[in-house]
Design an enzyme around this catalytic site. Structure first.
Site, PDB file in Angstrom:
ATOM      1  CB  CYS B 104      -0.927  -0.004   1.206  1.00  0.00           C
ATOM      2  SG  CYS B 104      -2.104  -1.356   1.215  1.00  0.00           S
ATOM      3  CB  VAL B 105       3.985   2.486  -0.584  1.00  0.00           C
ATOM      4  CG1 VAL B 105       3.987   2.387   0.918  1.00  0.00           C
ATOM      5  CG2 VAL B 105       4.710   1.333  -1.207  1.00  0.00           C
TER       6      VAL B 105
END
Lengths: 427, 105
Positions: B104-105
């Site tokens: 989740c980046v």
């Protein structure tokens, strides 16, 4: 007949073709209401982005292979072959132009579950190896290493110990620890790997809350990843492997409750989808840390002082936790006690707009430009509140909001619920 | 897929602005990316972080944990976030020329 390489997509479709899928595929009346609810259509104003058009991609294939007219006179009934052209279109729109936020389903005049159909389309694409590479890479990392960022076990432990040392110093109490693999602990907590890897302050915030509440909790370095990117990719088999890890760890440690970290799809994937992936209900409780914090406040186990958070705060609702997950009022209950100036976005709650980073978009660099563009709706919503802090119980949303903050010059701070609660806690 | 232009040469970057060929990275590409993402002029502390990330990646083929960045450079976590407003991944790792991390980046 379909080309051999695409047959697996039809095979899985055939397996999925139960009552719900058939009904929803056959029900769209093309009223177009979904268009006005969709980030992509509102941003681009091109017909192909209307959610109903995305449904058409799949229903056209259904008609081609499952209806008499579709088989005999496909062009008359808008039936289409599954071929290079339709597959490319599906990849572009079903992966690349949908966050599976479900807002269209809420607004559909007859209740078609469009996000469910989009995921069915993704499941077909999984079978023919057409998952967008950026997304598949995160799925592979999770399946191959046990967490979606490929964090080695010893480095995870070093990080947890590092955070625990800092917490012990901050609270000046050697009992302020982060217990690892504690057998019989009441609560098994989870993390989004992004926390230990790059943003560990949310872990110390959670540890501080557990400490203040006197919770008997633990983390496991072998099963802690709350994410399940197979929900996004459409891969139920991989989804089962990932779900089973946490289920097995709860059993091994003998915990009562699995507490999910602040992660929108992680909440949905574990709480609502997981039992379907493994075809078994869980023999333990499973709640979000947001729900647990509400319990702590109600039971008087933690005390919050809103005077410790005086800046104006708004909340962003992660679609998978709120509209799709049912945790709607809990975060508001918490914020009203944790901050002195709380303001809602318009719209909010179940009608909230997605930040643009959902559906695996954040992992797909291939569509990053679109992601930032559709995020302007959220940026405008935030700006209109005049808030200085945006709180959201989702690490994925946080990353998207960080980018929107830069791109649209919002000048806001972005925090988790745990962080804002930890700031307000009275010890 | 996009491009950045440096000294009249075009370099390919992915949709998130990470170099698609990390081996072409040099101090100039770092400065250029930093300017584009709002980090601004790179000072000594920025370089300490960038070099730490770069060396770790060359050796282990992955981005270091933020703990390792803090420990190696002596920079505290809160200061690291101030130095790189886009965070360790989309800020520091991107400037250090690493491929985009998973997750989740």
């Amino acid at each position: 007949m379909v080309e051999k390489k695409y047959q697996p997509a039809l095979d899985i479709f055939d397996k999925m073709l139960h009552g719900k899928l058939k009904t929803h595929l056959n029900s769209c009346v093309h009223c177009g209401l979904c268009g006005e609810s969709c980030l992509y259509y509102l941003t681009h104003k091109e017909d192909k982005y209307i959610p109903g058009k995305k449904v058409d991609l799949i229903s056209a294939i259904y008609r081609r292979y499952y209806t008499l007219l579709g088989k005999t006179v496909p062009k008359w009934v808008g039936a289409k072959d599954l071929n290079d052209e339709t597959v490319a279109e599906m990849v572009d729109l079903i992966y690349g132009a949908c966050t599976m936020c479900g807002r269209c389903s809420m607004h559909c005049s007859i209740g078609v579950d469009i996000a469910f159909l989009v995921r069915a389309g993704r499941s077909m694409l999984v079978e023919i190896n057409k998952v967008v590479p950026g997304l598949q890479s995160t799925v592979d990392a999770a399946l191959n290493t046990g967490n979606n960022m490929g964090i080695p076990r010893d480095e995870l432990i070093d990080t947890i110990e590092w955070i625990a040392e800092d917490l012990e110093m901050e609270l000046d109490d050697e009992k302020a620890t982060i217990p690892l693999d504690k057998k019989g602990a009441k609560v098994l907590y989870t993390l989004n790997p992004r926390e230990p890897k790059f943003f560990p302050l949310s872990i110390s915030a959670a540890a501080k809350i557990f400490y203040a509440a006197g919770e008997d909790w633990t983390l496991s370095p072998d099963a802690y990843d709350v994410t399940n990117y197979c929900y996004f990719s459409g891969d139920d088999k991989g989804g089962a492997v990932i779900t089973q890890r946490l289920v097995d760890k709860v059993a091994e440690l003998g915990c009562e409750t699995l507490v999910l970290a602040e992660c929108g799809h992680g909440f949905r994937g574990n709480r609502w989808e997981g039992p379907n992936y493994i075809n078994k209900s869980y023999p333990f409780n499973e709640i979000s840390i947001v729900e647990l914090i509400v319990e702590y406040i109600r039971e008087g186990r933690i005390k919050l002082d809103p005077a410790k958070n005086t800046k104006k705060v708004t909340i962003h609702d992660p679609c998978n936790m709120v509209r799709e997950g049912g945790v709607i009022e809990e975060q508001r209950f918490i914020l009203k006690q944790a901050v002195s100036d709380f303001v809602e976005m318009t719209p909010h709650g179940v009608n909230n707009f997605c930040c643009g980073g959902g559906g695996g978009q954040l992992a797909m660099s291939e569509y990053a430009e679109r992601r930032i563009k559709v995020g302007k709706i959220k940026a405008d919503q935030i700006r209109a509140t005049g808030a200085e802090i945006v709180v959201t119980p989702c690490h994925n949303c946080i990353d998207q909001l960080m980018e929107l903050n830069k791109e649209y010059k919002l000048n806001v701070e972005i925090k988790t619920i745990g962080e804002i609660v930890a700031d307000a806690i009275v010890i | 897929m996009g491009t950045i232009v440096l000294d009249g040469k075009e370099f390919e970057v992915d949709g998130d602005g990470f170099l698609t060929s990390p081996e072409i990275w040099n101090e100039e590409t770092a400065s250029l990316v930093a300017k584009e993402d709002g980090t601004g002029e790179l000072n000594e502390k920025h370089w300490a972080v960038i070099n730490c990330i770069r060396e770790y990646w060359l050796e282990k083929d992955m981005a270091p944990m933020v703990r390792i960045i803090c420990k190696t450079t002596g920079i505290r976590l809160k200061e690291l976030y101030e130095l790189f407003p886009m965070g360790p991944a989309k800020g520091a790792c991107k400037i250090a020329g690493l491929p985009k991390p998973d997750g989740c980046v």
